[in-house]
Each structure stands twice: as structure tokens, then as C-alpha cells.
Design a protein around this motif. Structure first.
Motif, PDB file in Angstrom:
ATOM      1  N   HIS A  74      25.089  -2.405  17.205  1.00 30.70           N
ATOM      2  CA  HIS A  74      25.304  -3.332  16.088  1.00 30.70           C
ATOM      3  C   HIS A  74      25.251  -2.526  14.813  1.00 30.70           C
ATOM      4  O   HIS A  74      24.717  -1.421  14.797  1.00 30.70           O
ATOM      5  CB  HIS A  74      24.222  -4.407  16.059  1.00 30.70           C
ATOM      6  N   THR A 129      31.412  -4.433  20.642  1.00 28.91           N
ATOM      7  CA  THR A 129      31.002  -5.787  20.282  1.00 28.91           C
ATOM      8  C   THR A 129      29.582  -5.725  19.759  1.00 28.91           C
ATOM      9  O   THR A 129      28.732  -5.095  20.371  1.00 28.91           O
ATOM     10  CB  THR A 129      30.992  -6.695  21.538  1.00 28.91           C
ATOM     11  N   SER A 130      29.328  -6.377  18.664  1.00 31.14           N
ATOM     12  CA  SER A 130      27.969  -6.402  18.152  1.00 31.14           C
ATOM     13  C   SER A 130      27.124  -7.330  19.001  1.00 31.14           C
ATOM     14  O   SER A 130      27.538  -8.450  19.301  1.00 31.14           O
ATOM     15  CB  SER A 130      27.956  -6.890  16.702  1.00 31.14           C
ATOM     16  N   VAL A 131      25.949  -6.871  19.401  1.00 25.34           N
ATOM     17  CA  VAL A 131      25.072  -7.756  20.168  1.00 25.34           C
ATOM     18  C   VAL A 131      24.509  -8.865  19.287  1.00 25.34           C
ATOM     19  O   VAL A 131      23.981  -9.846  19.776  1.00 25.34           O
ATOM     20  CB  VAL A 131      23.899  -6.994  20.836  1.00 25.34           C
ATOM     21  N   THR A 141      26.363 -10.318  16.431  1.00 29.01           N
ATOM     22  CA  THR A 141      27.359 -11.254  15.917  1.00 29.01           C
ATOM     23  C   THR A 141      28.456 -11.555  16.916  1.00 29.01           C
ATOM     24  O   THR A 141      29.274 -12.439  16.699  1.00 29.01           O
ATOM     25  CB  THR A 141      28.022 -10.681  14.657  1.00 29.01           C
ATOM     26  N   SER A 142      28.501 -10.782  18.009  1.00 23.76           N
ATOM     27  CA  SER A 142      29.563 -10.910  19.001  1.00 23.76           C
ATOM     28  C   SER A 142      30.956 -10.659  18.421  1.00 23.76           C
ATOM     29  O   SER A 142      31.967 -10.974  19.030  1.00 23.76           O
ATOM     30  CB  SER A 142      29.553 -12.286  19.678  1.00 23.76           C
ATOM     31  N   GLU A 184      34.099  -8.535  17.725  1.00 24.48           N
ATOM     32  CA  GLU A 184      34.676  -7.374  18.404  1.00 24.48           C
ATOM     33  C   GLU A 184      35.360  -6.448  17.431  1.00 24.48           C
ATOM     34  O   GLU A 184      35.936  -6.888  16.436  1.00 24.48           O
ATOM     35  CB  GLU A 184      35.699  -7.841  19.442  1.00 24.48           C
TER      36      GLU A 184
END
Lengths: 420, 574
Positions: B212, B259-261, B263-264, B266
């Protein structure tokens, strides 16, 4: 030790907490003199800390917060414990019969999934900044004035070189013992007499005094000196460190490395150690979480319980705070490799011994264990709780001249329901 | 006589020195885009500019600044920093007796030390620790890597060329295999290499940005992490069936998505260094191979993303690359980085002296990444030559008003102990005699060569150095703090090596000392040899009474030598 007064007189400290041994060490360093009665008072109040660190992040589901039959629960059952209503995972059958001596916390949210960050938060009780580890703080305030062993020992095969003492004296930095092997070079060379060793050490001390006297960076020279002091202490405990566990000990604790480490931990605690941390490696179960926990906890459960039993049998349980913890927990979601990944949002740990009310369960997670649903705490609250339990006021300032640094994060407080 | 010993008289031959320095070869970098044409003109030296900026940064600087250190302090300090060991008592006396004006004398010494084969060895140790961070690993044998590093330093190759070779290496070609150690002894684990490229060559630790955008450091973004990762992601470890050697192969496909853990959200990125532009793939190269990857064939794509990394790294646009190396070399010389920790440079953790960092980075580029030049300029500054800082507050130390203590590295400590006790001299003498016996004709010339001396001595005593490294090296790479553990103290207190070296024999230090009957003479020789300074009156008195109190002269000699050699004054460079 009030904040910001710069006043660290021994009588203040004693009236606040009569048994605070480390303050006596501080006072001695400042030239204060203890009466024999005070010394006795300190002696009788000797407290200790035992940290059992399960490195890598143990799964809360497979230990203290089981969720059998739910989406993420995994294959294991939960079992009854000696505390009515308290259920733990079936992988801990020995602990289950001893939970009336321990308490568990199920609602820790660390807000990090990073090994390093999680570990530092759990050790320092703060998630940013240079602060001393639990072990260094406990060593400073609990160690007797003339300790027979280094004050903060860590039995581990892997060493991360952290600045564990931060701004505290170097003598309270963590000293690593490599597994159960005694350190090298413990014996004085044959040709060097005791007297010769003493006089050359005295001469060396004079040189060091001249070099550091009034000049910059005394922290470096103090660190150097204190490593020699620790070395002398270790030399005087050569027998203890080199002793091979008895057959009976190996039978009870297990002959595996963790079993041997816990025998050593017990021996150190019984011989005047102040803080002992023992690490059980290998809980980072990104693959095969269930098989690994079956294996790892199989080692941990019995061994830890033998250590707990022996501490109790020697009358030290009331004066020894025991922590069983990781740097975080594991994801509810089970990945494609039957693993669980890093998870800091709902973590569990166990506490017991000195100052801790036994048989308590603090907090809860929701039905599927995906978040904390009750009594959320973090490593800051835990840090306060350890020191409250040990009789050290975590809201007081550190005994560091010229600075006002509270022992615990001022934004946090102790978990009162855990305290006696 | 160690190699350095025979160099000292050369201080007189300034003309000879100048010639040596001019002859300094600076081969062009490998076929990589040249930095802009070198600007060659007469200009003011760098070192006074550094001092000016350091002084200007602190309002009351002149008031708090320590005066320049004494010649004795400087002599020891410069030897340790530039050649990795302490000088002999004899050399120290000669330097102190030399009446040449201070600045001239010090400048000549710096030249002399930089020309010594021991300079290359010292920098080999420094760069090895910086790049390999004391990792174990044997895909590329250590000796080959160390030799490659050392010869690069001896030739004073451009730093950008050295790094480009490291980042371009795939380990397939034997001649270029040493440089592949950076990749191959990290087993080319993409996440490890990505992080270390950032930390070691750019001075930024992007570890947290893997999952992230960094939660507490604004400037560290997930796309930074994956931009570096994209250079590497298509490469993999290939084991050659015949030689069993590991090397890198590469595929011609594969994109980097993340993918940010939190904010999801991509993202996707092409190779990219921090905030430099993304590097698009040329058209028509997807899945185009020179050698198609198969179980027995090492994949070689028509277009290599990995080979874009060295190009991008050393391009003039990449300011972070130069800032990182000047900060790291500054830390080697001054005892702390302008940015600390050395690998955490970002907007909220700026340099203590940003102007100095920029100046050094700009000038290093203009001087074609000449490391020896930079080290020389740093050694010539007043900042480097000041006496020890008086106060204890960090703020004062960070103003560079006084010199910062530097703990001796494991290698510096090993060589210093061996040089002081006489192990080095005795070993070299034995090696010389051995060769002269074997080869009486050309042996004389060979054994007089400082390079032969340095390498022979190193090889003969390497096992001892390794013992010090095992005991004294913490995990991880270059850092500026100091830690000391009980097992290190035990090594010094009881270890067999030290005990052995203290036994008087064949003209070693304790043998020389025990023959000095007058205690004042004894004290002078002891302090000059071990601490490179004359003893004060009180110290002479203390030595005298020690010798009087202990009837066994040999024992007293060994005890006193031990005490000096394990003292804080010896343990630190000050």
C-alpha cells in the motif's frame, strides 16, 4: 518520578512504590545510599518478566480465539478449559488445564500487517519513534542494584540488531544468548590469574574514564563499557549457562530446541535474571497454516506449561509477569495454499503471573473473526498493563535526567479488568 | 614491514606522488550512454565550499565549533578511514616531527594514503558491506566478488559504471560474473531485490509500499515500489545444466499490477525509477525472443526490461542515485549521514544540511562519479579535521561542530590489532623470506612491491579478519550507530587470538616493550604504538606504578598492552 520535575530522589520513589528495585540502582548511580532495610525491602519485592515470543505471527483462530464451524474457522475444534466458559483451540490441551492461572486478550488491533512494524509496536507500546522495548524498561526498573546476570536476556537463534534500550542505559539493552549454546570465550585464559585479570581491567577502566570524561557521545563509550560488565557477569555464571539439561527436564520440556531453551529460561529466572525472553521460531504460515500450527503448537503447548508449572512450583508465579505473544495474528481468509497471511486487525495473546487477575477473557471478535467487536485495545494499552501489573506506574516519566518521557504512551491506559 | 610502512618515506617525494596520481587510469564505462561530456576547467576546490555551508547552517557555529584536531589525532583518523588500520608508532613520531605547515602536511598525507594499496582494500570492505550487507551466499564466490570490487577501486572506475555493471549482470558470462553477486546471492527474489535496489542505490526503503502507499511517509508510494519491481519481474533464476551455475534468464512478457490492501485500488506500471517517467516497451517485442525460455535454455528476450534498470539508474535525470552515494560516503568519513537512517530519505526526513547534499551530488556528477576525488575532498575539509565534539547533545553533533566518534568496523579492528601487536610485520617478513628462498632472482623486486605486500599479507591473515567479522559484524549493511555485545567483550577478554598475539616473541610489540627498562620509555613506546600519541605525565606515572607493583615483567607488559588495545580510545576512530 513525577513528570518534568527533574526530581528523582530515592525517598519519593520508595514511597510511591516500595519495591521498585531499579530506582535504587538509579539512586546509587546518582550517589544516593540505601539503608540495609531499604535494600531488604527492594530484595523481597524482586519482580521478573518472562516473554515467550512466537515469532512469525501465530494464528488467533488456532489458539486463543477459535471460531469452529464458521467461514474462516479452519478444521480444528475448540475445547473447554479450567475456566468455566473459556474455550480455546484443541491444539493447546495442556494450556487448557491451566487457564485458571492465565488470562487472554482477544481484541488487539495493531493496524499493521508488517512483521517489523508489528514486532516493534508490541515491544515498544508505541508505533512510531525511538522508545525502549518492554524488556529494557522492565530491566531498568526491576533489576537489583548488583545483578548477577545481564538484566535482559533473549534466548534466540536469530538476531535482529535493534536498539532495544533506546535512550535508557546500555546495560539494559537486550543481550542475546544464541539458542542454548553457551557464549564462546566464557573462561578466563589459563595463564591469567584472577588478580591479574582484575588489575588489567582496573587499568582499562582508568583509560576509559579519561577518554570519555566530559567529551561527546558518552552513549557510545557507555555501551562499550557495559558490554564488558555484562561479559563479567556471564563469566561468573559459566556453570549455569553451560549446564546440560537433566534427563528429567528433557523428558518434561521436550528435547527439541524450544524445550531446551525453556529449561535455560527457567534456570536463568531461578538464578537472578530479571527479564528473559525466549523465542519459538516459525509461525509465519503463509502455506499449510494448519499442519504448521499442529506441529508448532505441539511443541509449544507442553513445553510452555512445564515452564509455567516450574515457575509456580518455585513460588515465583506471583512475582513473574508472563507474556505469550506474536508480532501480529493471521488472516481469517485461508489462501490457496491452505495458509493464512499477515493480520494485525484482530490479534490474541495470553498474560499471567505477577499482578494479573487470572482466568479473565478481555474483548471479543465478531462471529467470523474478521474484526474486533468488543473492547478494542492495541499494543499501547498492553504496554501500560504490563507495567501496572509489575507495580511500575506507566504514566510516570522515565528516570532519565533532563528529559520528560512518559513510560507508556500518554494516549493509552492499562486494561483495568486484567489487573489484580 | 607492512605495505604502508614502506610508503611513509615517500611523503618526501611529492613529485613522485603527483606523477602517480596523474597516471591514474579512468577507463570509460561499459557501452552505456555516457553522462554528458565532462566539464574540464579550473575551478575552486570543493572542500572550502563544504566548510562554508556547514558553518552557515548553524547560527553560532564559530562559537561552538571545536578547533582542528591535533596532528596525532589526524594521523590516526586518516589512516583508519583511508587505509583501514592504525599507523605504527614509528610513523606517528615521524609525522609529528615533520615541520611542514599543518595543512600542507595533512594534504600530502591524504594523497599518500589514497595511493596506497590499502586504500583499495579499505574501500572494498566498505562497498562490500554497503552492497552485500554481510549476507551469506555462494552463488558467486566471495573472493571473486571482492577482487572485482577491489580492482574497480584501484582503477578508480566511475561509480556509475560500477553500479551499471552490477545491475546489468546476469551471471552467464564468466568474466562478468562477479558483478552478478548482488542479484544472485539474493537468489533474485524479486521483492528482496526491489527493496534493496531502492535502499542501497537510491537511499529509499520502499518495503511498506509493497502492499500500500506508505501510511506515514507521504513520498513513498506503491507505484514507486512496483516501478522498480517492473524492471525485474520478468527475470528469473536459471540453473545451467552443465556448469550447475545459477544465472538470470528473462521472459518477454508479464506486466506488473498491484492492489492496495487498504483501498483495493488497482494499479499497473511499466519499469520506472521513483518519479522518473515510465519506460514503455518498444512496439512488437512482446513474446519476441532471441532464446526462448525452456527448461534447458536460458530465456533471452529481444527487449530486456531488466537491462533498462542500469540505464535508468545512472541517467543524469536520476538525482536520487547521486544523492544516495554521496550521503553514504559522507557517512563513512564523517560518522553520520546527512540523511539518517541512510536509506530513509524523504520529504519529512530531509538532510540535516540539504545544500551540502546537493552540492556533493552535483559535483560528483561533474567529476564523472570519481569516488577517490570525493573522498579526498571530504578528507581535506575542516569539518573532517575537527577535534572531538565536546557536548553530548545530538543537536550539537549534527551541526558538525565537532568530529563524531566512529566505531572501528570489524575489519578495521582486526587489522589494527594485528598491526599493533606485530602479527602483520612478522607474517610479512616470513612470507618475504619464503619467496626469496624459492625465487632468489626476481624475489627481491617482487617483495618490494607494495601491491604484492598488501595482497600477500591479506591472504595470509584473512582467516583472522573473518573471525573478527563473525564476532563484531551486526546484521545488515552500512550504519553509523554503535552497539557492543557481551560476546564481543568476551572475545577481547578471553579469546585465544588476542591472548596469542600478546605473547612476547621475535620483536613483536610486547617483546620490544619488555626490553625497555626505563618505565618512561616503556610508556612512550606503548602509547605511541597502540594509541598513536605520547602519554601524559599522569599516564607515565600510572604505567610506572603498574610496572613496579607487578613483579612479573612479561605479565605486566601483556596486561598493559591488553588494557590499551581494548580501551574505548582504541575501539573508536576519534
Amino acid at each position: 518520578m513525577r513528570r518534568d520535575t527533574g526530581c528523582h530522589r530515592i525517598d519519593h520513589a520508595l514511597s510511591r512504590r516500595g519495591f521498585l528495585a531499579g530506582t535504587a540502582a538509579g539512586a546509587a548511580a546518582m550517589g544516593g545510599v540505601l539503608t540495609p532495610a531499604q535494600a531488604d525491602q527492594l530484595q523481597s519485592g524482586q519482580k521478573r518478566l518472562l516473554q515467550v515470543f512466537l515469532q512469525g505471527g501465530f494464528s488467533q483462530f488456532e489458539t486463543f480465539d477459535p471460531k469452529p464451524g464458521t467461514k474462516y474457522g479452519g478444521p480444528f475444534r475448540q475445547i473447554e478449559t479450567s475456566v468455566p466458559g473459556m474455550m480455546i483451540c484443541e491444539l493447546l490441551p495442556h494450556m487448557a488445564t491451566r487457564m485458571h492461572k492465565l488470562s487472554i486478550i482477544r481484541s488487539i488491533n495493531l493496524r499493521t500487517n508488517d512483521h517489523g512494524k508489528g514486532r516493534l509496536f508490541m515491544e515498544k507500546g508505541r508505533n512510531v519513534g525511538e522508545f525502549p522495548y518492554v524488556g529494557s524498561v522492565a530491566a531498568k526498573y526491576l533489576a537489583p542494584p548488583n545483578p548477577t546476570l545481564p538484566t535482559y536476556l533473549h534466548i534466540t537463534t536469530r538476531g535482529l540488531s535493534d536498539n532495544t534500550n533506546a535512550f535508557l542505559e546500555a546495560q539494559h539493552a537486550q543481550m542475546k544468548l544464541p539458542g542454548t549454546k553457551a557464549p564462546d570465550n566464557l573462561a578466563r585464559p589459563d595463564k591469567l590469574t584472577v588478580e591479574a585479570a582484575r588489575r588489567r581491567a582496573d587499568f582499562r577502566a582508568q583509560l576509559n574514564e579519561r577518554f570519555s570524561g566530559g567529551k561527546g557521545q558518552s552513549a557510545f563509550t557507555e555501551t562499550f563499557d557495559s558490554s564488558f560488565e555484562m561479559a563479567e557477569r556471564l563469566m561468573s555464571q559459566k556453570g549455569l549457562l553451560e549446564a546440560e539439561p537433566s534427563g528429567k527436564d528433557l523428558e518434561r520440556y521436550g528435547s527439541h530446541p524450544f524445550g531446551r531453551r525453556c529449561v535455560l529460561a527457567r534456570n536463568l529466572l531461578q538464578n537472578g535474571a530479571t527479564v528473559v525472553k525466549v523465542t519459538h521460531h516459525g509461525y509465519d504460515t503463509h502455506a499449510e497454516n494448519f499442519n504448521f500450527h499442529l506441529e508448532q503448537l505441539g511443541e509449544f503447548d507442553q513445553t510452555f506449561c512445564m515452564l509455567l508449572d516450574d515457575i509456580e512450583a518455585t513460588g515465583m508465579l506471583d512475582s513473574t509477569l508472563i507474556m505469550v505473544y506474536s508480532e501480529f495474528g493471521r488472516t481469517p481468509k485461508i489462501n490457496q495454499r491452505y495458509g493464512r497471511d499477515h493480520w494485525g486487525a484482530s490479534v490474541s495473546m495470553a498474560l499471567g503471573g505477577a499482578g494479573i487477575k487470572p482466568g479473565v477473557t478481555v474483548g471479543a471478535t465478531n462471529k467470523e473473526g474478521t474484526e474486533v467487536s468488543d473492547r478494542e485495545v492495541d499494543a499501547g494499552h498492553l504496554f501500560h498493563t504490563y507495567f501496572s501489573a509489575l507495580g511500575i506506574d506507566p504514566t510516570a516519566d522515565h528516570n532519565v535526567p533532563g528529559k520528560s518521557i512518559p513510560i507508556g504512551d500518554p494516549a493509552k491506559s492499562s486494561i483495568k479488568e486484567l489487573l489484580v | 614491514m607492512s605495505p604502508r610502512r614502506s610508503l611513509f618515506p615517500a611523503l618526501l617525494f611529492v613529485g613522485f606522488l603527483t606523477a602517480t596520481l596523474q597516471a591514474d587510469t579512468r577507463p570509460a564505462p561499459p557501452p552505456l550512454p555516457e553522462s554528458q561530456a565532462a566539464v574540464k576547467r579550473v575551478e575552486p576546490p570543493l572542500h572550502p565550499q563544504i566548510d562554508q555551508l556547514i558553518e552557515a547552517a548553524t547560527p553560532n557555529f564559530r562559537k561552538i565549533a571545536a578547533p582542528l584536531c591535533s596532528d596525532a589525532e589526524f594521523f590516526r583518523r586518516a589512516h583508519l578511514d583511508l587505509t583501514g588500520s592504525v599507523p605504527t608508532g614509528e610513523e606517528t613520531r615521524a609525522f609529528l616531527a615533520d615541520q611542514t605547515p599543518t595543512q600542507e602536511k595533512r594534504a600530502a598525507l591524504i594523497e599518500l594514503l589514497l595511493a596506497s594499496p590499502r586504500y583499495a582494500r579499505r574501500m572494498q570492505y566498505v562497498l562490500d558491506e554497503m552492497i552485500m550487507e554481510r549476507r551469506a551466499g555462494s552463488n558467486v564466490p566471495d573472493a571473486e566478488w571482492q577482487n572485482w570490487l577491489r580492482s574497480s577501486i584501484r582503477e578508480n572506475r566511475r561509480w556509475d559504471a560500477v553500479v551499471a555493471e552490477i545491475l546489468a549482470a546476469d551471471g552467464a558470462e564468466d568474466a562478468k560474473r562477479p558483478a552478478a553477486k548482488f542479484y544472485l546471492d539474493r537468489d533474485f527474489e524479486v521483492d528482496v531485490v526491489t527493496r534493496d535496489v531502492g535502499r542501497i542505490f537510491l537511499g529509499v526503503d520502499l518495503e511498506c509500499a509493497q502492499c500500500h502507499d506508505h501510511p506515514s511517509i507521504d513520498g513513498y508510494l506503491q507505484r514507486h515500489y512496483y516501478g522498480i519491481s517492473a524492471f525485474l519481474k520478468r527475470s528469473y533464476v536459471f540453473t545451467d545444466a552443465k556448469s550447475k551455475k545459477k544465472m538470470l534468464g528473462e521472459k518477454a512478457e508479464g506486466d506488473v499490477k498491484f492492489t492496495s490492501v487498504f483501498t483495493s485500488v488497482e494499479g499497473m506500471t511499466n519499469p520506472r525509477l521513483l518519479d522518473l517517467p515510465q519506460i514503455p516497451d518498444p512496439d512488437g517485442v512482446e513474446r519476441a525472443y532471441l532464446v526462448k525460455p525452456e527448461s534447458k535454455a536460458r530465456g533471452i528476450p529481444q527487449y530486456s526490461r531488466r537491462l533498462q534498470l542500469p540505464l535508468s539508474m545512472i541517467s543524469d535525470e536520476n538525482v536520487d542515485f547521486r544523492r544516495n552515494i554521496v550521503n553514504r560516503l559522507w557517512a563513512v568519513m564523517m560518522g553520520r549521514g546527512l540523511v539518517e537512517p541512510l536509506d530513509v530519505r524523504h520529504a519529512d526526513n530531509p538532510a540535516t544540511h540539504p545544500e551540502v547534499l546537493s552540492l556533493l551530488a552535483d559535483e560528483l556528477l561533474r567529476h564523472e562519479y570519481d569516488v577517490r576525488w570525493l573522498i579526498r575532498e571530504l578528507a581535506l575539509t575542516k569539518t573532517y579535521q575537527r577535534g572531538r565534539a565536546a557536548g553530548d547533545s545530538n543537536d550539537e553533533a549534527h551541526s558538525y561542530a565537532g568530529a563524531y566518534l566512529k566505531a572501528l568496523s570489524p575489519e578495521q579492528l582486526a587489522w589494527s590489532v594485528m598491526d599493533v601487536t606485530g602479527v602483520s610485520t612478522q607474517t610479512l617478513a616470513a612470507k618475504k623470506a619464503e619467496l626469496l628462498k624459492k625465487d632468489p632472482k626476481s624475489g627481491e623486486a617482487k617483495t618490494a612491491d607494495p601491491l604484492w605486500q598488501e595482497e600477500t599479507l591479506h591472504d595470509a591473515l584473512k582467516a583472522n579478519v573473518d573471525q573478527f567479522v563473525t564476532t563484531f559484524a551486526g546484521q545488515g549493511g552500512q550504519k553509523t550507530g554503535f552497539d557492543s555485545s557481551a560476546d564481543q567483550a568476551l572475545f577481547l577478554l578471553n579469546g585465544a587470538l588476542i591472548q596469542k598475539w600478546l605473547v612476547p616473541a621475535n620483536g613483536n610489540l610486547t617483546d620490544r616493550l619488555r626490553k625497555l627498562e626505563a618505565s618512561a620509555e616503556f610508556a612512550e613506546e606503548l602509547y605511541m604504538s597502540v594509541l598513536n600519541r605520547a602519554p601524559g605525565d599522569e599516564e607515565v606515572a600510572a604505567v610506572t606504578s603498574y610496572l613496579e607493583a607487578v613483579s612479573d615483567r612479561d605479565a605486566a607488559t601483556q596486561e598493559l598492552t591488553w588494557a590499551l588495545m581494548t580501551s574505548a580510545e582504541f575501539r573508536f576512530n576519534h
